[in-house]
Design a protein around this motif. Structure first.
Motif, PDB file in Angstrom:
ATOM      1  N   UNK A 186      10.931   9.729  16.223  1.00 56.93           N
ATOM      2  CA  UNK A 186      10.767  11.142  16.564  1.00 56.93           C
ATOM      3  C   UNK A 186       9.932  11.903  15.543  1.00 56.93           C
ATOM      4  N   UNK A 187       9.449  11.205  14.523  1.00 55.64           N
ATOM      5  CA  UNK A 187       8.592  11.835  13.535  1.00 55.64           C
ATOM      6  C   UNK A 187       9.318  12.698  12.529  1.00 55.64           C
ATOM      7  N   UNK A 188      10.615  12.495  12.392  1.00 57.07           N
ATOM      8  CA  UNK A 188      11.389  13.283  11.428  1.00 57.07           C
ATOM      9  C   UNK A 188      11.444  12.554  10.086  1.00 57.07           C
ATOM     10  N   UNK A 189      10.274  12.126   9.628  1.00 56.44           N
ATOM     11  CA  UNK A 189      10.143  11.384   8.374  1.00 56.44           C
ATOM     12  C   UNK A 189       8.919  11.885   7.623  1.00 56.44           C
ATOM     13  N   UNK A 190       8.940  11.688   6.329  1.00 52.67           N
ATOM     14  CA  UNK A 190       7.829  12.150   5.495  1.00 52.67           C
ATOM     15  C   UNK A 190       7.731  11.245   4.272  1.00 52.67           C
ATOM     16  N   UNK A 191       6.535  10.705   3.991  1.00 55.91           N
ATOM     17  CA  UNK A 191       6.391   9.832   2.826  1.00 55.91           C
ATOM     18  C   UNK A 191       6.278  10.619   1.528  1.00 55.91           C
ATOM     19  N   UNK A 192       6.737  10.013   0.464  1.00 58.40           N
ATOM     20  CA  UNK A 192       6.598  10.574  -0.869  1.00 58.40           C
ATOM     21  C   UNK A 192       6.144   9.475  -1.828  1.00 58.40           C
ATOM     22  N   UNK A 193       5.254   9.824  -2.747  1.00 59.26           N
ATOM     23  CA  UNK A 193       4.751   8.874  -3.733  1.00 59.26           C
ATOM     24  C   UNK A 193       4.986   9.443  -5.119  1.00 59.26           C
ATOM     25  N   UNK A 194       5.593   8.651  -5.986  1.00 60.23           N
ATOM     26  CA  UNK A 194       5.795   9.074  -7.373  1.00 60.23           C
ATOM     27  C   UNK A 194       4.535   8.735  -8.175  1.00 60.23           C
ATOM     28  N   UNK A 195       4.109   9.669  -9.022  1.00 60.96           N
ATOM     29  CA  UNK A 195       2.864   9.488  -9.761  1.00 60.96           C
ATOM     30  C   UNK A 195       3.062   9.713 -11.256  1.00 60.96           C
ATOM     31  N   UNK A 196       4.248   9.355 -11.758  1.00 62.41           N
ATOM     32  CA  UNK A 196       4.524   9.480 -13.182  1.00 62.41           C
ATOM     33  C   UNK A 196       3.772   8.437 -13.993  1.00 62.41           C
ATOM     34  N   UNK A 197       3.847   8.553 -15.321  1.00 59.77           N
ATOM     35  CA  UNK A 197       3.116   7.651 -16.213  1.00 59.77           C
ATOM     36  C   UNK A 197       3.523   6.201 -16.009  1.00 59.77           C
ATOM     37  N   UNK A 198       4.825   5.948 -15.906  1.00 62.02           N
ATOM     38  CA  UNK A 198       5.300   4.573 -15.716  1.00 62.02           C
ATOM     39  C   UNK A 198       4.797   4.004 -14.395  1.00 62.02           C
TER      40      UNK A 198
END
Length: 234
Positions: A186-198
């Motif tokens: 149903x499209x009730x999702x969203x990607x997230x990407x962590x961009x910290x130093x590690x």
């Protein structure tokens, strides 16, 4: 709202099947610890071409499998994934049908690494932003818009320290395999990407590895076997 890593593996090595099976319960516990440290609510277990019911202990475990189709990898996540598949046997279309027959979602995994699955006209449920190659996120977004599909995030973790580099926000009232499948469809999702130093340091290492294997297609280069990156609309 829940946070899930939809692409994890219990093994950091291949081959030696018996030793690997013994290691799986240890691997899933370590994944769980990594997920808890990252403040995730759950992980999907998506080992290559097999599924075992294992508990991560500290977070919710969602069943899944990463199927090696004839054109690349597809994640099958949901209540009843197949327990084993033969690599390079199922077509992407057959994989999608298998997923749907079992009440699962079919997700194109790392669409720009050693894969032409994205070029197949099949009824996929989502496309993955892969934690090992977040620089392809704009390509994935263009692909998702073209095919009117939602995007999800998965770390593709083989080592516990990789868990949660990319993850998915899931809009659901309860966290179950069924609710995750419904949210994806149903499209009730969203990607997230962590961009910290590690995370950046780990990604640079993987980039060298995969580029050395000629598995990652850059827009400015030819790379046989992975198809073309998205082109601007005329």
């Amino acid at each position: 709202m829940f946070t899930l890593d939809l692409h994890t593996h219990t093994r950091f090595f291949h081959g030696h099947e018996r030793a690997a099976e013994v290691y799986d319960p240890v691997g899933v516990r370590l994944l769980g610890l990594g997920a808890r440290y990252r403040e995730l609510d759950g992980i999907a277990l998506t080992n290559h071409d097999y599924y075992r019911s294992l508990s991560a202990g500290t977070v919710r475990t969602i069943p899944g499998i990463e199927i090696s189709t004839t054109k690349g990898h597809v994640l099958v996540v949901g209540p009843n994934p197949p327990t084993r598949t033969e690599p390079a046997t199922l077509t992407p279309e057959e994989t999608v049908k298998l997923a749907h027959d079992r009440g699962c979602a079919a997700i194109i995994a790392h669409p720009y690494r050693n894969s032409t699955v994205r070029e197949v006209d099949a009824n996929f449920d989502a496309i993955e932003v892969n934690g090992k190659h977040p620089r392809t996120e704009s390509w994935v977004q263009a692909l998702a818009e073209r095919h009117d599909l939602p995007m999800v995030g998965g770390s593709d973790a083989h080592y516990p320290v990789e868990v949660g580099r990319a993850f998915t926000r899931v809009d659901a009232n309860v966290l179950t395999p069924e609710s995750v499948v419904a949210a994806i469809r149903e499209g009730r999702v969203e990607p997230r990407v962590r961009r910290g130093t590690f995370d950046q340091s780990v990604r640079r290492l993987y980039r060298r590895i995969h580029e050395g294997k000629e598995q990652l297609h850059r827009p400015e280069e030819e790379s046989p076997g992975v198809g073309e990156p998205p082109q601007p609309e005329d």
